[in-house]
Write a protein that holds these residues in place. Structure first.
Motif, PDB file in Angstrom:
ATOM      1  N   ARG A  61       0.823  -1.209   0.000  1.00  0.00           N
ATOM      2  CA  ARG A  61       0.000   0.000   0.000  1.00  0.00           C
ATOM      3  C   ARG A  61       0.855   1.256   0.000  1.00  0.00           C
ATOM      4  O   ARG A  61       0.532   2.252  -0.660  1.00  0.00           O
ATOM      5  CB  ARG A  61      -0.927   0.010   1.215  1.00  0.00           C
ATOM      6  CG  ARG A  61      -1.994  -1.076   1.197  1.00  0.00           C
ATOM      7  CD  ARG A  61      -2.925  -0.905   2.377  1.00  0.00           C
ATOM      8  NE  ARG A  61      -3.964  -1.917   2.408  1.00  0.00           N
ATOM      9  CZ  ARG A  61      -4.943  -1.946   3.286  1.00  0.00           C
ATOM     10  NH1 ARG A  61      -5.003  -1.007   4.228  1.00  0.00           N
ATOM     11  NH2 ARG A  61      -5.858  -2.896   3.255  1.00  0.00           N
ATOM     12  N   ILE A  62       1.953   1.199   0.738  1.00  0.00           N
ATOM     13  CA  ILE A  62       2.888   2.330   0.744  1.00  0.00           C
ATOM     14  C   ILE A  62       3.480   2.517  -0.645  1.00  0.00           C
ATOM     15  O   ILE A  62       3.564   3.624  -1.167  1.00  0.00           O
ATOM     16  CB  ILE A  62       4.015   2.104   1.780  1.00  0.00           C
ATOM     17  CG1 ILE A  62       3.454   2.022   3.203  1.00  0.00           C
ATOM     18  CG2 ILE A  62       5.077   3.200   1.670  1.00  0.00           C
ATOM     19  CD1 ILE A  62       2.839   3.299   3.696  1.00  0.00           C
ATOM     20  N   ARG A  63       3.890   1.413  -1.261  1.00  0.00           N
ATOM     21  CA  ARG A  63       4.453   1.496  -2.609  1.00  0.00           C
ATOM     22  C   ARG A  63       3.446   2.094  -3.583  1.00  0.00           C
ATOM     23  O   ARG A  63       3.798   2.914  -4.436  1.00  0.00           O
ATOM     24  CB  ARG A  63       4.874   0.103  -3.106  1.00  0.00           C
ATOM     25  CG  ARG A  63       6.015  -0.535  -2.354  1.00  0.00           C
ATOM     26  CD  ARG A  63       6.647  -1.657  -3.166  1.00  0.00           C
ATOM     27  NE  ARG A  63       5.694  -2.686  -3.533  1.00  0.00           N
ATOM     28  CZ  ARG A  63       5.393  -3.755  -2.801  1.00  0.00           C
ATOM     29  NH1 ARG A  63       5.985  -3.913  -1.618  1.00  0.00           N
ATOM     30  NH2 ARG A  63       4.537  -4.664  -3.228  1.00  0.00           N
ATOM     31  N   ALA A  64       2.191   1.684  -3.458  1.00  0.00           N
ATOM     32  CA  ALA A  64       1.164   2.166  -4.389  1.00  0.00           C
ATOM     33  C   ALA A  64       0.969   3.672  -4.268  1.00  0.00           C
ATOM     34  O   ALA A  64       0.933   4.392  -5.276  1.00  0.00           O
ATOM     35  CB  ALA A  64      -0.151   1.436  -4.134  1.00  0.00           C
ATOM     36  N   LYS A  65       0.863   4.172  -3.042  1.00  0.00           N
ATOM     37  CA  LYS A  65       0.653   5.605  -2.860  1.00  0.00           C
ATOM     38  C   LYS A  65       1.887   6.397  -3.289  1.00  0.00           C
ATOM     39  O   LYS A  65       1.778   7.468  -3.889  1.00  0.00           O
ATOM     40  CB  LYS A  65       0.314   5.904  -1.393  1.00  0.00           C
ATOM     41  CG  LYS A  65      -1.034   5.343  -0.952  1.00  0.00           C
ATOM     42  CD  LYS A  65      -2.155   5.921  -1.786  1.00  0.00           C
ATOM     43  CE  LYS A  65      -3.538   5.535  -1.266  1.00  0.00           C
ATOM     44  NZ  LYS A  65      -3.821   4.093  -1.418  1.00  0.00           N
ATOM     45  N   ALA A  66       3.072   5.861  -3.005  1.00  0.00           N
ATOM     46  CA  ALA A  66       4.302   6.534  -3.436  1.00  0.00           C
ATOM     47  C   ALA A  66       4.402   6.547  -4.964  1.00  0.00           C
ATOM     48  O   ALA A  66       4.836   7.541  -5.565  1.00  0.00           O
ATOM     49  CB  ALA A  66       5.514   5.846  -2.827  1.00  0.00           C
ATOM     50  N   SER A  67       3.978   5.463  -5.607  1.00  0.00           N
ATOM     51  CA  SER A  67       4.000   5.396  -7.068  1.00  0.00           C
ATOM     52  C   SER A  67       3.085   6.442  -7.682  1.00  0.00           C
ATOM     53  O   SER A  67       3.433   7.084  -8.681  1.00  0.00           O
ATOM     54  CB  SER A  67       3.569   4.002  -7.543  1.00  0.00           C
ATOM     55  OG  SER A  67       4.489   3.022  -7.129  1.00  0.00           O
ATOM     56  N   MET A  68       1.908   6.593  -7.093  1.00  0.00           N
ATOM     57  CA  MET A  68       0.968   7.581  -7.608  1.00  0.00           C
ATOM     58  C   MET A  68       1.529   8.999  -7.477  1.00  0.00           C
ATOM     59  O   MET A  68       1.407   9.815  -8.396  1.00  0.00           O
ATOM     60  CB  MET A  68      -0.357   7.450  -6.856  1.00  0.00           C
ATOM     61  CG  MET A  68      -1.076   6.123  -7.136  1.00  0.00           C
ATOM     62  SD  MET A  68      -2.445   5.770  -6.011  1.00  0.00           S
ATOM     63  CE  MET A  68      -3.616   7.022  -6.540  1.00  0.00           C
ATOM     64  N   CYS A  69       2.175   9.277  -6.339  1.00  0.00           N
ATOM     65  CA  CYS A  69       2.796  10.598  -6.161  1.00  0.00           C
ATOM     66  C   CYS A  69       3.936  10.805  -7.151  1.00  0.00           C
ATOM     67  O   CYS A  69       4.088  11.889  -7.734  1.00  0.00           O
ATOM     68  CB  CYS A  69       3.317  10.737  -4.725  1.00  0.00           C
ATOM     69  SG  CYS A  69       2.045  10.819  -3.451  1.00  0.00           S
ATOM     70  N   PHE A  70       4.744   9.765  -7.342  1.00  0.00           N
ATOM     71  CA  PHE A  70       5.879   9.852  -8.256  1.00  0.00           C
ATOM     72  C   PHE A  70       5.393  10.123  -9.680  1.00  0.00           C
ATOM     73  O   PHE A  70       5.917  11.002 -10.378  1.00  0.00           O
ATOM     74  CB  PHE A  70       6.672   8.545  -8.201  1.00  0.00           C
ATOM     75  CG  PHE A  70       8.064   8.634  -8.752  1.00  0.00           C
ATOM     76  CD1 PHE A  70       9.138   8.935  -7.928  1.00  0.00           C
ATOM     77  CD2 PHE A  70       8.311   8.409 -10.095  1.00  0.00           C
ATOM     78  CE1 PHE A  70      10.422   9.023  -8.424  1.00  0.00           C
ATOM     79  CE2 PHE A  70       9.594   8.493 -10.606  1.00  0.00           C
ATOM     80  CZ  PHE A  70      10.652   8.803  -9.771  1.00  0.00           C
ATOM     81  N   SER A  71       4.364   9.378 -10.098  1.00  0.00           N
ATOM     82  CA  SER A  71       3.833   9.530 -11.455  1.00  0.00           C
ATOM     83  C   SER A  71       3.237  10.919 -11.675  1.00  0.00           C
ATOM     84  O   SER A  71       3.350  11.479 -12.774  1.00  0.00           O
ATOM     85  CB  SER A  71       2.770   8.458 -11.694  1.00  0.00           C
ATOM     86  OG  SER A  71       2.185   8.590 -12.962  1.00  0.00           O
ATOM     87  N   ARG A  72       2.599  11.486 -10.651  1.00  0.00           N
ATOM     88  CA  ARG A  72       2.024  12.831 -10.788  1.00  0.00           C
ATOM     89  C   ARG A  72       3.099  13.908 -10.802  1.00  0.00           C
ATOM     90  O   ARG A  72       2.897  14.985 -11.375  1.00  0.00           O
ATOM     91  CB  ARG A  72       1.042  13.107  -9.641  1.00  0.00           C
ATOM     92  CG  ARG A  72      -0.303  12.430  -9.806  1.00  0.00           C
ATOM     93  CD  ARG A  72      -1.320  13.030  -8.840  1.00  0.00           C
ATOM     94  NE  ARG A  72      -0.932  12.837  -7.455  1.00  0.00           N
ATOM     95  CZ  ARG A  72      -1.365  11.844  -6.692  1.00  0.00           C
ATOM     96  NH1 ARG A  72      -2.187  10.942  -7.182  1.00  0.00           N
ATOM     97  NH2 ARG A  72      -0.966  11.742  -5.443  1.00  0.00           N
ATOM     98  N   SER A  73       4.240  13.643 -10.168  1.00  0.00           N
ATOM     99  CA  SER A  73       5.286  14.661 -10.057  1.00  0.00           C
ATOM    100  C   SER A  73       6.138  14.785 -11.310  1.00  0.00           C
ATOM    101  O   SER A  73       6.575  15.878 -11.666  1.00  0.00           O
ATOM    102  CB  SER A  73       6.193  14.352  -8.855  1.00  0.00           C
ATOM    103  OG  SER A  73       5.478  14.424  -7.643  1.00  0.00           O
ATOM    104  N   VAL A  74       6.387  13.673 -11.975  1.00  0.00           N
ATOM    105  CA  VAL A  74       7.304  13.677 -13.120  1.00  0.00           C
ATOM    106  C   VAL A  74       6.879  14.654 -14.214  1.00  0.00           C
ATOM    107  O   VAL A  74       7.708  15.429 -14.723  1.00  0.00           O
ATOM    108  CB  VAL A  74       7.491  12.253 -13.679  1.00  0.00           C
ATOM    109  CG1 VAL A  74       8.221  12.294 -15.030  1.00  0.00           C
ATOM    110  CG2 VAL A  74       8.286  11.397 -12.700  1.00  0.00           C
TER     111      VAL A  74
END
Length: 327
Positions: free
Chosen positions: A217-230
């Motif tokens: 779950r942590i990975r999923a939320k971090a992935s979503m933040c990473f994808s929105r930031s790039v």
């Protein structure tokens, strides 16, 4: 990262009762900078009245104080009447053992962030750890108000929070990954505010370690933040950051356990493909550097054969879907 932060990240809170409202907690009236009075009197009202019956004390009724908290949206917060007094009492209020006073202080942080952010800037480094402390509070009213506070301070202070970001990020990732829906949704909004407020060049290195956290779950939320930031880097920023680094990150998330991670990876890969192909098509250096090849060649040169095949399968399908929709 400290040992405490790692323990926090690797242990999700147990699911809490699901009878909490998304808009109400266990508090009184909305705060507006004034100290809540007669708290002891309210607590006394919650004591049970008893009568003696044959030598036994029998509970005949409980007059419970009706304590409710109203979670006020940022646009509905009013300005403070006495900013100087509020600033003076802010840190003691945030550090209080009385949760009612803590919630009041958190709402005052929100008001100061919106209406007087310059005045509060000087205590930002002292205030942020106390907001983190409230994020850890097991009482839902305190926790959710602290999450809403994090959203407002992200919107107000942007990159000024970068030195205090790690403990905030840990707690928001945790809260966004728990089962209590109204806390989870508030934390997701705070993370979205973070990704739109903090510079991606500063934020992406902070997010990257959490993409490998053992909690899916942590990975999923971090992935979503990473994808929105790039995408906020822009085409030139993406090339400067390194498309090769970013494609490896996306490829690693493409086979992750949760669909949120995989969807974030697909979104990121499509962004990288667009940037790469536009740069390739527009660059006059192609004729001078024939080693610069297609997107397929690029993927095969930077990834393992299996990862490259997975990436190409995804980006080809997404590109085709886009062409069909656009036709």
């Amino acid at each position: 990262m400290s040992g405490n932060a790692l323990r926090d990240l690797n242990t999700l809170p147990a699911p809490e009762r699901k009878n909490d409202s998304s808009s109400k907690g266990n508090f009184t009236k909305p705060c507006n900078g004034n100290t809540i009075e007669n708290i002891e009197e309210q607590q006394r009202k919650s004591l049970a009245s008893v009568q003696i019956n044959g030598g036994e004390a029998v509970n005949v009724g409980v007059e419970v104080a009706n304590l409710e908290v109203e979670y006020i949206e940022s646009e509905n917060l009013s300005d403070l009447e006495d900013v100087d007094t509020c600033l003076k009492n802010l840190l003691p209020g945030l550090d209080s053992k009385d949760w009612i006073l803590v919630v009041e202080a958190l709402n005052n942080v929100r008001r100061l962030s919106i209406f007087h952010k310059e005045r509060m800037h000087c205590i930002l480094s002292d205030m942020t750890p106390l907001v983190v402390k409230s994020l850890k509070n097991p009482r839902s009213a305190v926790c959710k108000t602290a999450i809403m506070t994090a959203t407002d301070i992200f919107n107000a202070y942007n990159n000024d929070l970068i030195d205090s970001l790690d403990p905030l990020l840990v707690q928001l990732l945790l809260k966004s990954s728990q089962d209590k829906r109204f806390v989870c949704e508030a934390a997701v909004r705070a993370l979205e505010a973070m990704t739109t407020s903090v510079s991606p060049t500063l934020l992406l290195p902070k997010l990257q370690p959490y993409l490998k956290n053992r909690n899916p779950r942590i990975r999923a939320k971090a992935s979503m933040c990473f994808s929105r930031s790039v995408p906020r880097l822009g085409a030139e920023g993406i090339k400067e950051y390194g498309i090769d680094k970013l494609i490896q990150v996306a490829a690693s998330q493409l086979s992750d356990q949760l669909p949120e991670s995989r969807e974030a990876a697909r979104s990121l890969l499509l962004e990288l493909q667009n940037v790469y192909e536009k740069s390739h098509n527009l660059s006059t250096a192609v004729s001078e550097h024939p080693e610069i090849g297609s997107w397929e060649d690029f993927c095969l040169s930077k990834l393992s054969p299996l990862s490259a095949q997975a990436v190409l399968r995804v980006t080809t399908n997404l590109t085709r879907e886009g062409l069909v929709i656009g036709s």
